[in-house]
Design an enzyme around this catalytic site. Structure first.
Site, PDB file in Angstrom:
ATOM      1  N   ARG A   1      -1.243  -8.446 -21.291  1.00  0.00           N
ATOM      2  CA  ARG A   1      -2.478  -7.728 -22.543  1.00  0.00           C
ATOM      3  C   ARG A   1      -1.683  -7.216 -23.200  1.00  0.00           C
ATOM      4  O   ARG A   1      -2.065  -7.050 -24.406  1.00  0.00           O
ATOM      5  CB  ARG A   1      -3.628  -7.173 -21.911  1.00  0.00           C
ATOM      6  CG  ARG A   1      -3.528  -5.884 -21.079  1.00  0.00           C
ATOM      7  CD  ARG A   1      -4.534  -5.574 -20.809  1.00  0.00           C
ATOM      8  NE  ARG A   1      -5.732  -5.377 -21.425  1.00  0.00           N
ATOM      9  CZ  ARG A   1      -5.633  -3.950 -22.376  1.00  0.00           C
ATOM     10  NH1 ARG A   1      -5.024  -2.993 -21.794  1.00  0.00           N
ATOM     11  NH2 ARG A   1      -6.640  -3.230 -23.627  1.00  0.00           N
TER      12      ARG A   1
ATOM     13  N   PRO B   1       0.429  -1.193   0.217  1.00  0.00           N
ATOM     14  CA  PRO B   1      -0.199  -0.030   0.045  1.00  0.00           C
ATOM     15  C   PRO B   1       1.206   1.256   0.318  1.00  0.00           C
ATOM     16  O   PRO B   1       0.697   2.434  -0.658  1.00  0.00           O
ATOM     17  CB  PRO B   1      -1.007  -0.118   1.442  1.00  0.00           C
ATOM     18  CG  PRO B   1      -0.271  -1.479   1.138  1.00  0.00           C
ATOM     19  CD  PRO B   1       0.929  -2.101   1.598  1.00  0.00           C
TER      20      PRO B   1
ATOM     21  N   GLU C   1       1.408  -8.085   7.802  1.00  0.00           N
ATOM     22  CA  GLU C   1       0.973  -6.564   7.746  1.00  0.00           C
ATOM     23  C   GLU C   1       2.179  -5.996   6.976  1.00  0.00           C
ATOM     24  O   GLU C   1       3.390  -4.909   6.876  1.00  0.00           O
ATOM     25  CB  GLU C   1       2.112  -5.601   8.855  1.00  0.00           C
ATOM     26  CG  GLU C   1       0.827  -5.979  10.530  1.00  0.00           C
ATOM     27  CD  GLU C   1      -0.586  -5.659   9.973  1.00  0.00           C
ATOM     28  OE1 GLU C   1      -1.508  -5.849  10.002  1.00  0.00           O
ATOM     29  OE2 GLU C   1      -0.028  -3.761   9.454  1.00  0.00           O
TER      30      GLU C   1
ATOM     31  N   ASP D   1      -6.554   1.799 -25.644  1.00  0.00           N
ATOM     32  CA  ASP D   1      -6.990   2.063 -24.719  1.00  0.00           C
ATOM     33  C   ASP D   1      -7.484   3.006 -23.721  1.00  0.00           C
ATOM     34  O   ASP D   1      -6.751   4.554 -23.691  1.00  0.00           O
ATOM     35  CB  ASP D   1      -5.719   1.770 -23.623  1.00  0.00           C
ATOM     36  CG  ASP D   1      -5.597  -0.084 -23.604  1.00  0.00           C
ATOM     37  OD1 ASP D   1      -4.597  -0.624 -22.863  1.00  0.00           O
ATOM     38  OD2 ASP D   1      -6.754  -0.531 -24.005  1.00  0.00           O
TER      39      ASP D   1
HETATM   40  N1  LIG Z   1      -2.354  -1.286  -3.623  1.00  0.00           N
HETATM   41  C1  LIG Z   1      -2.234  -2.333  -2.582  1.00  0.00           C
HETATM   42  C2  LIG Z   1      -1.562  -3.225  -2.106  1.00  0.00           C
HETATM   43  C3  LIG Z   1      -1.445  -3.628  -1.127  1.00  0.00           C
HETATM   44  C4  LIG Z   1      -0.949  -5.092   0.409  1.00  0.00           C
HETATM   45  C5  LIG Z   1       0.367  -5.352  -0.713  1.00  0.00           C
HETATM   46  C6  LIG Z   1       1.115  -6.360  -0.329  1.00  0.00           C
HETATM   47  C7  LIG Z   1      -0.021  -6.329   1.399  1.00  0.00           C
HETATM   48  C8  LIG Z   1       1.416  -7.708   2.365  1.00  0.00           C
HETATM   49  C9  LIG Z   1       0.764  -7.503   3.102  1.00  0.00           C
HETATM   50  N2  LIG Z   1      -0.320  -6.317   3.252  1.00  0.00           N
HETATM   51  C10 LIG Z   1      -1.808  -6.056   4.156  1.00  0.00           C
HETATM   52  C11 LIG Z   1      -1.215  -5.130   4.881  1.00  0.00           C
HETATM   53  C12 LIG Z   1      -0.290  -4.236   4.490  1.00  0.00           C
HETATM   54  C13 LIG Z   1      -0.104  -2.733   4.775  1.00  0.00           C
HETATM   55  C14 LIG Z   1      -0.309  -2.415   6.354  1.00  0.00           C
HETATM   56  C15 LIG Z   1      -0.460  -1.212   7.073  1.00  0.00           C
HETATM   57  N3  LIG Z   1       0.518  -1.473   8.472  1.00  0.00           N
HETATM   58  C16 LIG Z   1       0.305  -0.874   8.984  1.00  0.00           C
HETATM   59  C17 LIG Z   1       0.750  -0.520  10.604  1.00  0.00           C
HETATM   60  C18 LIG Z   1       2.577  -0.772  10.177  1.00  0.00           C
HETATM   61  C19 LIG Z   1       2.978  -1.672   9.329  1.00  0.00           C
HETATM   62  C20 LIG Z   1       1.517  -2.561   7.408  1.00  0.00           C
HETATM   63  C21 LIG Z   1      -1.806  -3.629   6.881  1.00  0.00           C
HETATM   64  C22 LIG Z   1      -1.745  -4.626   6.006  1.00  0.00           C
HETATM   65  C23 LIG Z   1      -0.723  -5.987   1.930  1.00  0.00           C
HETATM   66  C24 LIG Z   1      -0.831  -4.990   1.349  1.00  0.00           C
HETATM   67  N4  LIG Z   1      -2.742  -3.391  -0.307  1.00  0.00           N
HETATM   68  N5  LIG Z   1      -3.453  -2.557  -1.533  1.00  0.00           N
END
Ligand SMILES: Nc1cc(-c2ccc3ccn(Cc4ccc(CN5CCCCC5)cc4)c3c2)n[nH]1
Length: 243
Positions: free
Chosen positions: A158, A88, A115, A173
């Site tokens: 694609r 994220p 996480e 696109d």
């Molecule tokens: N565009 C997008 C990509 C992803 C994604 C991609 C890969 C992973 C691997 C695990 N997660 C779940 C996750 C990740 C981060 C947090 C935040 N957290 C806050 C406290 C300190 C540690 C981090 C929460 C849950 C992922 C989520 N989500 N959205």
């Protein structure tokens, strides 16, 4: 193109073997290998996570397991590769990213869970000269990286020659000219008392092209003014005229 995915949920990547992408794999246009991260654990519990230093919610994925997995995966086959890590906290994955990656020989995707992955895994990879892209597919939080990998692999694959039956589609696109695409119609001419716009049923190709451009400008102005801003003031004027 060779694609490798490392994950603790290999079955999450099965959809890549369906339909259009499945056929592209069968035709040798791309190769997809999915690896179970737990194959690189050595303990009876196959532990891949541990508590975060400094406290905080949830668990973090251990560096040792990822380090061994990526050592092996990146070395076999030994092709120039980008290591892509969905998160994220990443840079936005866009159509421009998809086009850039479509030119790569190899993409290796590391799917985090919990996480996320211990930061030293990325630092170590970069220190060894590997290009590491931390990317986000949108401003929302998923449970892991697998779904993001499905999205990105589909967007990239694609664009590979021969994958789409109709290559003009990728060329037209959304975002290819910076605008959202306008509405589409097919038979019947009238459906539930709703008629296809007359201009599309005529043969005037210049008028059709202008109508489509106007609808794209109008839709972009209404739904994605940020894209319009990126195109400069003339585009905004054109969108206002198009309405
Ligand atoms: N565009 C997008 C990509 C992803 C994604 C991609 C890969 C992973 C691997 C695990 N997660 C779940 C996750 C990740 C981060 C947090 C935040 N957290 C806050 C406290 C300190 C540690 C981090 C929460 C849950 C992922 C989520 N989500 N959205």
């Amino acid at each position: 193109m060779r694609i490798d995915v490392v994950t603790i949920f290999p079955s999450y990547l099965q959809p890549l073997r369906e339909a259009l992408l499945g056929r592209a794999i069968d035709r040798g246009l791309l190769e997809v290998a999915v690896h179970d991260l737990r194959d690189w654990t050595h303990d009876v519990h196959q532990a891949v996570d541990d508590s975060p230093y400094g406290g905080g919610p949830g668990m973090v994925m251990r560096p040792q397991v990822w380090g061994e997995a990526l050592d092996d995966v990146l070395a076999t086959p030994d092709l120039p590769a980008r290591l892509v890590v969905p998160t994220p906290a990443g840079r936005p994955f866009t159509q421009a990213t998809a086009h850039a990656w479509a030119a790569e020989e190899r993409l290796v995707f590391a799917c985090g869970r919990y996480e996320g992955i211990d930061e030293r895994v990325l630092l170590d990879a970069r220190a060894r000269g590997i290009t590491v892209d931390e990317v986000s597919i949108g401003d929302y939080v998923l449970v892991g990286g697998e779904v993001a990998v499905l999205v990105m692999v589909e967007a990239v694959a694609r664009l590979l020659p021969g994958v789409l039956g109709n290559p003009r589609s990728a060329a037209e696109d959304s975002f290819s000219d910076g605008l959202l695409e306008g509405p589409s119609y097919t038979r019947p001419e009238v459906w539930r008392e709703l008629a296809v716009p007359d201009v599309l049923r005529g043969g005037n190709h210049a008028a059709i092209a202008r109508w489509r451009r106007d609808r794209a400008l109008e839709r972009t102005r209404d739904r994605r003014p940020d894209l319009l801003d990126a195109l400069g003031p003339d585009a905004l004027d054109a969108a206002d005229r198009a309405a």
